[in-house]
Design a protein around this motif. Sequence first.
Motif, PDB file in Angstrom:
ATOM      1  N   UNK A 167      48.680 -22.540 -10.543  1.00 11.95           N
ATOM      2  CA  UNK A 167      48.929 -23.141  -9.239  1.00 11.95           C
ATOM      3  C   UNK A 167      49.296 -22.065  -8.211  1.00 11.95           C
ATOM      4  N   UNK A 168      50.060 -21.057  -8.639  1.00 11.58           N
ATOM      5  CA  UNK A 168      50.408 -19.945  -7.744  1.00 11.58           C
ATOM      6  C   UNK A 168      49.193 -19.149  -7.334  1.00 11.58           C
ATOM      7  N   UNK A 169      48.301 -18.880  -8.271  1.00 12.05           N
ATOM      8  CA  UNK A 169      47.067 -18.145  -7.973  1.00 12.05           C
ATOM      9  C   UNK A 169      46.200 -18.961  -7.022  1.00 12.05           C
ATOM     10  N   UNK A 170      46.101 -20.284  -7.257  1.00 13.54           N
ATOM     11  CA  UNK A 170      45.284 -21.133  -6.391  1.00 13.54           C
ATOM     12  C   UNK A 170      45.873 -21.162  -4.979  1.00 13.54           C
ATOM     13  N   UNK A 171      47.185 -21.242  -4.871  1.00 12.41           N
ATOM     14  CA  UNK A 171      47.820 -21.264  -3.545  1.00 12.41           C
ATOM     15  C   UNK A 171      47.614 -19.924  -2.830  1.00 12.41           C
ATOM     16  N   UNK A 172      47.748 -18.812  -3.541  1.00 16.85           N
ATOM     17  CA  UNK A 172      47.531 -17.495  -2.945  1.00 16.85           C
ATOM     18  C   UNK A 172      46.081 -17.323  -2.516  1.00 16.85           C
ATOM     19  N   UNK A 173      45.163 -17.821  -3.298  1.00 17.42           N
ATOM     20  CA  UNK A 173      43.740 -17.737  -2.955  1.00 17.42           C
ATOM     21  C   UNK A 173      43.444 -18.546  -1.692  1.00 17.42           C
ATOM     22  N   UNK A 174      44.029 -19.736  -1.607  1.00 14.45           N
ATOM     23  CA  UNK A 174      43.809 -20.555  -0.417  1.00 14.45           C
ATOM     24  C   UNK A 174      44.388 -19.893   0.822  1.00 14.45           C
ATOM     25  N   UNK A 175      45.567 -19.281   0.698  1.00 14.19           N
ATOM     26  CA  UNK A 175      46.192 -18.584   1.822  1.00 14.19           C
ATOM     27  C   UNK A 175      45.338 -17.397   2.277  1.00 14.19           C
ATOM     28  N   UNK A 176      44.771 -16.672   1.282  1.00 13.05           N
ATOM     29  CA  UNK A 176      43.971 -15.513   1.619  1.00 13.05           C
ATOM     30  C   UNK A 176      42.665 -15.916   2.297  1.00 13.05           C
TER      31      UNK A 176
END
Length: 111
Positions: free
Chosen positions: A100-109
Amino acid sequence: MTAIQPVEARCDHCKQTRPLFLYEPDCGLHLGAGAFTCPWCSIEKQPLLCVRCWGCRKEREDNDPELIAEDETWQQICAANRRAIEREEARAAADKAACEGIAAATEEASA
């Protein structure tokens, strides 16, 4: 409501005519747990015993050192299985949080 009366017949142990009961084990070990089989469950045909004979037999088996040792071993196995399940659930929760953290960071990027 009518009360169920026990059958009066000869006890398979003391041979006296008394109210008899068929003891049906509920230990769960008779379901095929390998070496862990209680003495009640290993009997092919459960005897009809009066309360006095059943109580004496149950007390003797409850105080049997071999059965006590088997029960302690069984408890250790169950505790180890519980710990393994808890570790697996903790690992799965950590993996989910990381994903979930990786998905959130990817969306932010990408935004």
